[in-house]
Design a protein around this motif. Sequence first.
Motif, PDB file in Angstrom:
ATOM      1  N   MET A  34       0.848  -1.194   0.000  1.00  0.00           N
ATOM      2  CA  MET A  34       0.000   0.000   0.000  1.00  0.00           C
ATOM      3  C   MET A  34       0.885   1.247   0.000  1.00  0.00           C
ATOM      4  O   MET A  34       1.902   1.305   0.682  1.00  0.00           O
ATOM      5  N   THR A  35       0.518   2.243  -0.795  1.00  0.00           N
ATOM      6  CA  THR A  35       1.304   3.468  -0.898  1.00  0.00           C
ATOM      7  C   THR A  35       1.287   4.236   0.424  1.00  0.00           C
ATOM      8  O   THR A  35       0.248   4.394   1.050  1.00  0.00           O
ATOM      9  N   THR A  36       2.470   4.696   0.857  1.00  0.00           N
ATOM     10  CA  THR A  36       2.560   5.535   2.038  1.00  0.00           C
ATOM     11  C   THR A  36       1.782   6.819   1.810  1.00  0.00           C
ATOM     12  O   THR A  36       1.745   7.355   0.702  1.00  0.00           O
ATOM     13  N   ALA A  37       1.150   7.345   2.873  1.00  0.00           N
ATOM     14  CA  ALA A  37       0.401   8.594   2.758  1.00  0.00           C
ATOM     15  C   ALA A  37       1.339   9.721   2.319  1.00  0.00           C
ATOM     16  O   ALA A  37       2.486   9.805   2.775  1.00  0.00           O
ATOM     17  N   GLY A  38       0.845  10.571   1.445  1.00  0.00           N
ATOM     18  CA  GLY A  38       1.641  11.697   0.986  1.00  0.00           C
ATOM     19  C   GLY A  38       1.329  12.021  -0.462  1.00  0.00           C
ATOM     20  O   GLY A  38       0.491  11.384  -1.116  1.00  0.00           O
ATOM     21  N   VAL A  39       2.013  13.041  -0.982  1.00  0.00           N
ATOM     22  CA  VAL A  39       1.896  13.421  -2.387  1.00  0.00           C
ATOM     23  C   VAL A  39       2.748  12.469  -3.215  1.00  0.00           C
ATOM     24  O   VAL A  39       3.909  12.216  -2.887  1.00  0.00           O
ATOM     25  N   LEU A  40       2.173  11.941  -4.280  1.00  0.00           N
ATOM     26  CA  LEU A  40       2.898  10.963  -5.086  1.00  0.00           C
ATOM     27  C   LEU A  40       4.098  11.601  -5.791  1.00  0.00           C
ATOM     28  O   LEU A  40       4.015  12.726  -6.302  1.00  0.00           O
ATOM     29  N   ALA A  41       5.204  10.861  -5.814  1.00  0.00           N
ATOM     30  CA  ALA A  41       6.425  11.299  -6.494  1.00  0.00           C
ATOM     31  C   ALA A  41       6.404  10.866  -7.959  1.00  0.00           C
ATOM     32  O   ALA A  41       5.545  10.086  -8.388  1.00  0.00           O
ATOM     33  N   ASP A  42       7.372  11.361  -8.714  1.00  0.00           N
ATOM     34  CA  ASP A  42       7.411  11.136 -10.162  1.00  0.00           C
ATOM     35  C   ASP A  42       7.323   9.660 -10.551  1.00  0.00           C
ATOM     36  O   ASP A  42       6.554   9.274 -11.437  1.00  0.00           O
ATOM     37  N   HIS A  43       8.094   8.805  -9.880  1.00  0.00           N
ATOM     38  CA  HIS A  43       8.078   7.389 -10.265  1.00  0.00           C
ATOM     39  C   HIS A  43       6.752   6.726  -9.908  1.00  0.00           C
ATOM     40  O   HIS A  43       6.338   5.757 -10.565  1.00  0.00           O
ATOM     41  N   GLN A  44       6.054   7.253  -8.902  1.00  0.00           N
ATOM     42  CA  GLN A  44       4.733   6.730  -8.569  1.00  0.00           C
ATOM     43  C   GLN A  44       3.693   7.180  -9.591  1.00  0.00           C
ATOM     44  O   GLN A  44       2.752   6.439  -9.900  1.00  0.00           O
ATOM     45  N   ILE A  45       3.864   8.384 -10.125  1.00  0.00           N
ATOM     46  CA  ILE A  45       2.994   8.852 -11.202  1.00  0.00           C
ATOM     47  C   ILE A  45       3.206   7.984 -12.446  1.00  0.00           C
ATOM     48  O   ILE A  45       2.245   7.605 -13.132  1.00  0.00           O
ATOM     49  N   LYS A  46       4.463   7.648 -12.752  1.00  0.00           N
ATOM     50  CA  LYS A  46       4.746   6.751 -13.877  1.00  0.00           C
ATOM     51  C   LYS A  46       4.058   5.407 -13.685  1.00  0.00           C
ATOM     52  O   LYS A  46       3.514   4.831 -14.640  1.00  0.00           O
ATOM     53  N   ALA A  47       4.054   4.913 -12.454  1.00  0.00           N
ATOM     54  CA  ALA A  47       3.390   3.633 -12.183  1.00  0.00           C
ATOM     55  C   ALA A  47       1.888   3.745 -12.423  1.00  0.00           C
ATOM     56  O   ALA A  47       1.254   2.795 -12.924  1.00  0.00           O
ATOM     57  N   MET A  48       1.293   4.886 -12.077  1.00  0.00           N
ATOM     58  CA  MET A  48      -0.137   5.091 -12.345  1.00  0.00           C
ATOM     59  C   MET A  48      -0.424   5.059 -13.837  1.00  0.00           C
ATOM     60  O   MET A  48      -1.462   4.534 -14.276  1.00  0.00           O
ATOM     61  N   ILE A  49       0.468   5.622 -14.629  1.00  0.00           N
ATOM     62  CA  ILE A  49       0.300   5.595 -16.085  1.00  0.00           C
ATOM     63  C   ILE A  49       0.374   4.161 -16.590  1.00  0.00           C
ATOM     64  O   ILE A  49      -0.440   3.727 -17.420  1.00  0.00           O
ATOM     65  N   GLU A  50       1.322   3.397 -16.065  1.00  0.00           N
ATOM     66  CA  GLU A  50       1.517   2.016 -16.516  1.00  0.00           C
ATOM     67  C   GLU A  50       0.343   1.110 -16.147  1.00  0.00           C
ATOM     68  O   GLU A  50       0.033   0.160 -16.870  1.00  0.00           O
ATOM     69  N   THR A  51      -0.319   1.421 -15.033  1.00  0.00           N
ATOM     70  CA  THR A  51      -1.415   0.574 -14.561  1.00  0.00           C
ATOM     71  C   THR A  51      -2.797   1.101 -14.943  1.00  0.00           C
ATOM     72  O   THR A  51      -3.805   0.520 -14.546  1.00  0.00           O
ATOM     73  N   GLY A  52      -2.855   2.202 -15.708  1.00  0.00           N
ATOM     74  CA  GLY A  52      -4.125   2.694 -16.211  1.00  0.00           C
ATOM     75  C   GLY A  52      -4.837   3.686 -15.317  1.00  0.00           C
ATOM     76  O   GLY A  52      -5.970   4.081 -15.619  1.00  0.00           O
ATOM     77  N   GLY A  53      -4.202   4.124 -14.242  1.00  0.00           N
ATOM     78  CA  GLY A  53      -4.813   5.154 -13.412  1.00  0.00           C
ATOM     79  C   GLY A  53      -4.838   6.509 -14.105  1.00  0.00           C
ATOM     80  O   GLY A  53      -5.692   7.348 -13.832  1.00  0.00           O
TER      81      GLY A  53
END
Length: 359
Positions: free
Chosen positions: A1-20
């Motif tokens: 589970m993602t730690t609470a906070g503002v998502l960082a660049d690599h987490q945004i990339k993961a959202m793109i890869e998973t369709g978020g």
Amino acid sequence: MTTAGVLADHQIKAMIETGGITASVAIAPGQIQPASLDLRLGHKAYRVRASFLAGRQRTVADRLADFQMHEVDLAGGAVLEKGCVYVVPLIERLSLPQGMTAAASAKSSIGRLDLLTRIITDHGVEFDRVPEGYNGPLYVEICPRSFSVVVQPGQMLNQVIFRQGKTLMSDDALRALHAETPIVSGEPVISDGLGFSVDLRPAQGNLVGYRAKPHTGVVDLAKLDYYDPAEFWEPVHTDAGWIILDPGAFYILVSREAIVIPPMQAAEMAPYLAMVGEFRVHYAGFFDPGFGYADAGGAGSKGVLEVRCHEAPFVLEHEQVVGRLVYEHMAAMPDALYGREIKSNYQGQGLKLSKHFRS
């Protein structure tokens, strides 16, 4: 589970890869900032009679059917006229999981042009806010207020951050952060965030800001370092340590303090209490991790203030507190920091117009 906070660049990339985050045109690496994603204009704009929110029971398309006046093809560039309101579908769309929200803001250069841009969503009841679980398109409302502008598809006027859980730093946590890594020059004013004041006694000279001229040509957003500032702006000088703001006028000023955003924090500029005067700091947006941070090429960076006066002429004094920075925790360390690994126009800035004007 993602730690609470503002998502960082690599987490945004993961959202793109998973369709978020999806898009009709592939998302380019340059859209991803240390803690935000730049959003792109689609191919059409709709001139509307008035600004609107969709409301809980309706979509933006429903409301466009009510308020649309005419359609504008942006291909090749189109003029959006000062004082008019437009709605533009964006190329990106979101599918947020439960527990994650998103917040949008104009990019720095757009705010400095007095270009009011706000994200709206289907079933939305707030500007620039995307609720958890939202699955749908994004639109941007654009209202040029000082200058008519030329825009074209693919241009990036807005950015969005993603918040997982509770992200805000308490005042106590902010004081502890300042003790460890100073976040502002001088003694911090901390109350629901970090207060900052206006600089009307510069170290050199008496130029303290710029005021937008009322009758100018258009600004083509594709032209950088191009326009003569004198054609669009009047310099504001003072030797007295104060200026009088005129109702309806738009000013570019600068903070007295140099500000630092450490790598594990992000920040959002918020207006100060309305009781301090008949003006507000304009929609100034987000500050990415690394802004003003020494290891990222900064030594504290001034905050540029986009100020509009409202009902009555108002005397603005040197060191008057005019806004606050709300600091937030990052969910993870970004791969890149503002001003170091990415090209950043405003690292180490002082008083500075948008990048469309010649230095």
